[in-house]
Design an enzyme around this catalytic site. Structure first.
Site, PDB file in Angstrom:
ATOM      1  N   LYS A 199       0.877  -1.187   0.000  1.00  0.00           N
ATOM      2  CA  LYS A 199       0.000   0.000   0.000  1.00  0.00           C
ATOM      3  C   LYS A 199       0.908   1.229   0.000  1.00  0.00           C
ATOM      4  O   LYS A 199       1.464   1.612   1.013  1.00  0.00           O
ATOM      5  CB  LYS A 199      -0.871  -0.022   1.256  1.00  0.00           C
ATOM      6  N   GLU A 404       8.677  16.171  14.897  1.00  0.00           N
ATOM      7  CA  GLU A 404       9.203  16.036  13.549  1.00  0.00           C
ATOM      8  C   GLU A 404       8.481  17.024  12.625  1.00  0.00           C
ATOM      9  O   GLU A 404       7.293  16.872  12.362  1.00  0.00           O
ATOM     10  CB  GLU A 404       8.952  14.602  13.077  1.00  0.00           C
TER      11      GLU A 404
HETATM   12  P1  NAP Z   1       2.002   8.299   7.544  1.00  0.00           P
HETATM   13  O1  NAP Z   1       0.955   9.322   7.522  1.00  0.00           O
HETATM   14  O2  NAP Z   1       2.205   7.515   8.779  1.00  0.00           O
HETATM   15  O3  NAP Z   1       1.686   7.321   6.336  1.00  0.00           O
HETATM   16  C1  NAP Z   1       2.504   6.254   5.982  1.00  0.00           C
HETATM   17  C2  NAP Z   1       1.688   5.244   5.222  1.00  0.00           C
HETATM   18  O4  NAP Z   1       0.691   4.689   6.090  1.00  0.00           O
HETATM   19  C3  NAP Z   1       0.920   5.831   4.047  1.00  0.00           C
HETATM   20  O5  NAP Z   1       0.853   4.866   3.040  1.00  0.00           O
HETATM   21  C4  NAP Z   1      -0.422   6.095   4.675  1.00  0.00           C
HETATM   22  O6  NAP Z   1      -1.452   6.220   3.767  1.00  0.00           O
HETATM   23  C5  NAP Z   1      -0.591   4.879   5.540  1.00  0.00           C
HETATM   24  N1  NAP Z   1      -1.550   5.037   6.618  1.00  0.00           N
HETATM   25  C6  NAP Z   1      -2.112   6.188   7.105  1.00  0.00           C
HETATM   26  N2  NAP Z   1      -2.941   5.899   8.135  1.00  0.00           N
HETATM   27  C7  NAP Z   1      -2.910   4.560   8.299  1.00  0.00           C
HETATM   28  C8  NAP Z   1      -3.521   3.655   9.222  1.00  0.00           C
HETATM   29  N3  NAP Z   1      -4.336   4.082  10.182  1.00  0.00           N
HETATM   30  N4  NAP Z   1      -3.233   2.337   9.126  1.00  0.00           N
HETATM   31  C9  NAP Z   1      -2.383   1.890   8.184  1.00  0.00           C
HETATM   32  N5  NAP Z   1      -1.770   2.689   7.283  1.00  0.00           N
HETATM   33  C10 NAP Z   1      -2.026   4.007   7.342  1.00  0.00           C
HETATM   34  O7  NAP Z   1       3.412   8.880   7.168  1.00  0.00           O
HETATM   35  P2  NAP Z   1       3.736   9.811   5.923  1.00  0.00           P
HETATM   36  O8  NAP Z   1       3.243  11.165   6.269  1.00  0.00           O
HETATM   37  O9  NAP Z   1       3.315   9.186   4.659  1.00  0.00           O
HETATM   38  O10 NAP Z   1       5.328   9.769   5.914  1.00  0.00           O
HETATM   39  C11 NAP Z   1       6.086  10.565   6.714  1.00  0.00           C
HETATM   40  C12 NAP Z   1       6.535   9.803   7.942  1.00  0.00           C
HETATM   41  O11 NAP Z   1       7.264   8.644   7.563  1.00  0.00           O
HETATM   42  C13 NAP Z   1       7.479  10.613   8.768  1.00  0.00           C
HETATM   43  O12 NAP Z   1       7.132  10.513  10.122  1.00  0.00           O
HETATM   44  C14 NAP Z   1       8.825   9.959   8.507  1.00  0.00           C
HETATM   45  O13 NAP Z   1       9.757  10.145   9.521  1.00  0.00           O
HETATM   46  C15 NAP Z   1       8.465   8.557   8.318  1.00  0.00           C
HETATM   47  N6  NAP Z   1       9.506   7.830   7.592  1.00  0.00           N
HETATM   48  C16 NAP Z   1      10.302   6.954   8.277  1.00  0.00           C
HETATM   49  C17 NAP Z   1      11.333   6.283   7.637  1.00  0.00           C
HETATM   50  C18 NAP Z   1      12.213   5.320   8.390  1.00  0.00           C
HETATM   51  O14 NAP Z   1      12.891   4.536   7.743  1.00  0.00           O
HETATM   52  N7  NAP Z   1      12.229   5.340   9.713  1.00  0.00           N
HETATM   53  C19 NAP Z   1      11.535   6.476   6.273  1.00  0.00           C
HETATM   54  C20 NAP Z   1      10.720   7.376   5.589  1.00  0.00           C
HETATM   55  C21 NAP Z   1       9.693   8.041   6.269  1.00  0.00           C
HETATM   56  P3  NAP Z   1      -1.826   7.699   3.248  1.00  0.00           P
HETATM   57  O15 NAP Z   1      -0.696   8.126   2.393  1.00  0.00           O
HETATM   58  O16 NAP Z   1      -3.055   7.526   2.491  1.00  0.00           O
HETATM   59  O17 NAP Z   1      -2.003   8.563   4.459  1.00  0.00           O
END
Ligand code: NAP
Ligand code: MG
Length: 498
Positions: A199, A404
């Site tokens: 996803k 963050e």
């Molecule tokens: P996010 O809002 O947590 O979303 C990540 C993924 O999860 C997206 O595909 C999102 O779909 C999906 N998602 C949202 N709500 C969900 C739920 N309740 N259950 C299951 N999946 C769900 O994060 P983001 O804003 O896309 O990405 C930024 C974050 O990723 C930052 O906090 C960053 O630090 C972190 N990150 C971490 C790493 C690492 O390796 N540690 C690497 C890259 C990024 P939608 O797009 O439709 O919301």
């Protein structure tokens, strides 16, 4: 950033490392974008069962790019069933050397079509083309090559243990490195004999779909890699699905916690790669030119949409004025603008919502009395842009020091002693990355033993390699991606007994 006048920066090195894979870029017409994209389930592209779609937007101008199918629970069911069939009938029992061939083929095809992928990544996500071209796409190919090489050598991955695949893996990825995060996830999963339901993030689904198309071109058997596009609810349905044996998630800490609760209900295996608030610690003996480039790369690379970004700068008091002066001058040189322009250093913020979030943090800091310094270069008139920003006059308890921001915003604090530097760097709920800048080797060792971070870079920042395990501590998650450690996350291990 690759544009810096100093050749000796982390990203310049990174770009050199993967230069063999780097394409040269032409215009946006290099990629044929369709008006509508479906789900990829069991080797077929199809609409969501209920016909729902969402729009993906080009952050550089805020315009609609294409309609994408929005998968719901019923579509996740179909994808998990397809993945299960493919696991049991084809993929699990296929010799590792044969699985490797598919992954090698995918890696080579990705190289062949790298321009297309780079341009599409930049259009859909807003990152500078030079980064998509020199970092994201080549590093994604490198991950596929690296893991292809493991597929027939898994018995050597964990000494004394035998590993078998886990089964059907649900993988959920974020929007900051859309293709690269998919490669980090699918390459080890497939190499180890698992099948995948992926996803991708809602704002950046297109390169994941193109990769699924490429997998079909490589002859990957139907059902081995399924892509269900959609929003948070689609991800939640996947994470909670009883037919999923393991979930691998990269995203925010908040969503990661929800997934942890959902998977705990069923005892599903889980790895979480979450947020971060990485600190650059700069001592007064550091090579300042290099440190400036490392700090700039650490926070302005990919508009600061980087989990391991060096979003906090901790600088020793005696050099604080000089370092800040250099940084202020340096950010004036960063070109913010059209992500498809090869000369752009800082592209577009990924979404309007993210732009508002970044603004909110900076406005709050300003209202609380912090000093906000921003690049004075003009920003494009439309699209989502935010200037490179340095915030000083902070005590450490402000939101901008703790949360963050995920944008091009550097929060600066000073310190006097090593012990104070460690205490400040560790004053966070996260634990993903840190950087130490000093000429003293003993100090690097002393610091790296005390900094609570999954990765500590010394006199460099943002270095990545498929052979090197990456992951967090504390609220940055658990599990590793890359290296032998990353393979273990996709295997069920048993001791070898004679
Ligand atoms: P996010 O809002 O947590 O979303 C990540 C993924 O999860 C997206 O595909 C999102 O779909 C999906 N998602 C949202 N709500 C969900 C739920 N309740 N259950 C299951 N999946 C769900 O994060 P983001 O804003 O896309 O990405 C930024 C974050 O990723 C930052 O906090 C960053 O630090 C972190 N990150 C971490 C790493 C690492 O390796 N540690 C690497 C890259 C990024 P939608 O797009 O439709 O919301
Ligand atoms: Mg988009």
């Amino acid at each position: 950033m690759t544009t810096t006048p100093h050749d000796d920066t982390a990203t310049a090195n990174l770009a050199r490392t993967f230069a063999d894979y780097a394409p040269s870029i032409e215009g946006r017409d290099i990629v044929a974008i369709r008006p509508r994209y479906g789900l990829m389930i069991d080797g077929e592209e199809r609409d969501a069962r209920d016909g729902a779609v969402f729009s993906t937007i080009e952050p550089a101008n805020g315009e609609h790019i294409a309609e994408v199918a929005e998968g719901a629970a019923a579509d996740v069911d179909d994808a998990v069933a397809a993945a299960r069939r493919a696991y049991e009938t084809v993929w699990r029992d296929m010799p590792g050397r044969t699985r490797a061939k598919y992954l090698f083929r995918m890696a080579r095809l990705l190289q062949d079509r790298s321009r297309e992928f780079a341009v599409l990544e930049t259009i859909d996500g807003g990152k500078p083309i030079r980064e998509s071209r020199d970092v994201d796409v080549p590093l994604a190919a490198a991950h596929l090559f690296y893991h292809a090489g493991w597929a027939d050598k898994l018995e050597y991955a964990v000494p004394g243990m035998t590993g078998r695949p886990i089964g059907v893996v649900g993988q959920i990825t974020p929007w900051n490195f859309p293709l690269l995060m998919v490669a980090w996830k699918i390459a080890p999963a497939l190499a180890c004999g698992n099948t995948v339901v992926l996803k991708p993030a809602e704002t950046t689904p297109l390169t994941a779909l193109l990769l699924a198309e490429l997998a079909a071109e490589a002859g990957l058997p139907p059902g081995v890699l399924n892509v269900v596009t959609g929003a948070g609810a689609t991800g939640a349905a996947l994470a909670a699905h009883p037919g999923v044996d393991k979930v691998a998630f990269t995203g925010s800490t908040e969503v990661g916690k929800a997934i942890r609760r959902a998977t705990a209900e069923r005892g599903t295996r889980l790895t979480l790669e979450l947020g971060g608030k990485g600190a650059h610690v700069v001592f007064d003996d550091a090579a300042l030119d290099q440190a400036v480039e490392g700090i700039v790369d650490g926070i302005f690379f990919n508009q600061g949409h980087v989990c391991c970004a060096g979003s906090r700068l901790l600088v020793q008091e005696g050099i604080a004025d000089e370092l800040l002066d250099r940084l202020r001058r340096r950010i004036e040189l960063l070109r913010v603008g059209d992500p498809l322009d090869k000369n752009t250093d800082v592209g577009a913020i990924n979404s309007h919502a993210q732009l508002e979030r970044i603004r909110g943090f900076v406005d709050e800091a300003r209202d609380d009395g912090a000093q906000v310094h921003q690049s004075t270069r003009a920003l494009p008139g439309k699209g989502f842009y935010f200037p490179p920003t340095i915030v000083t006059g902070l005590g450490g308890s402000e939101a901008i020091c703790r949360e963050e921001v995920f944008g091009p915003v550097l929060a600066v604090q000073t310190f006097r002693t090593e012990a104070e530097a460690v205490a400040r760097a560790n004053a966070t709920r996260y634990g993903l990355s840190a950087g130490v800048w000093t000429e003293k080797g003993s100090r690097i060792l002393w610091m790296s033993q005390r900094l609570r971070a999954g990765v500590v870079w010394a006199n460099s920042f943002n270095r990545f390699d498929p052979a090197s395990p990456f992951g967090g501590l504390r609220e940055s998650g658990f599990g590793r991606e890359g290296g032998r450690q990353g393979l273990q996350e996709y295997l069920t291990l048993s001791p070898v007994t004679a």
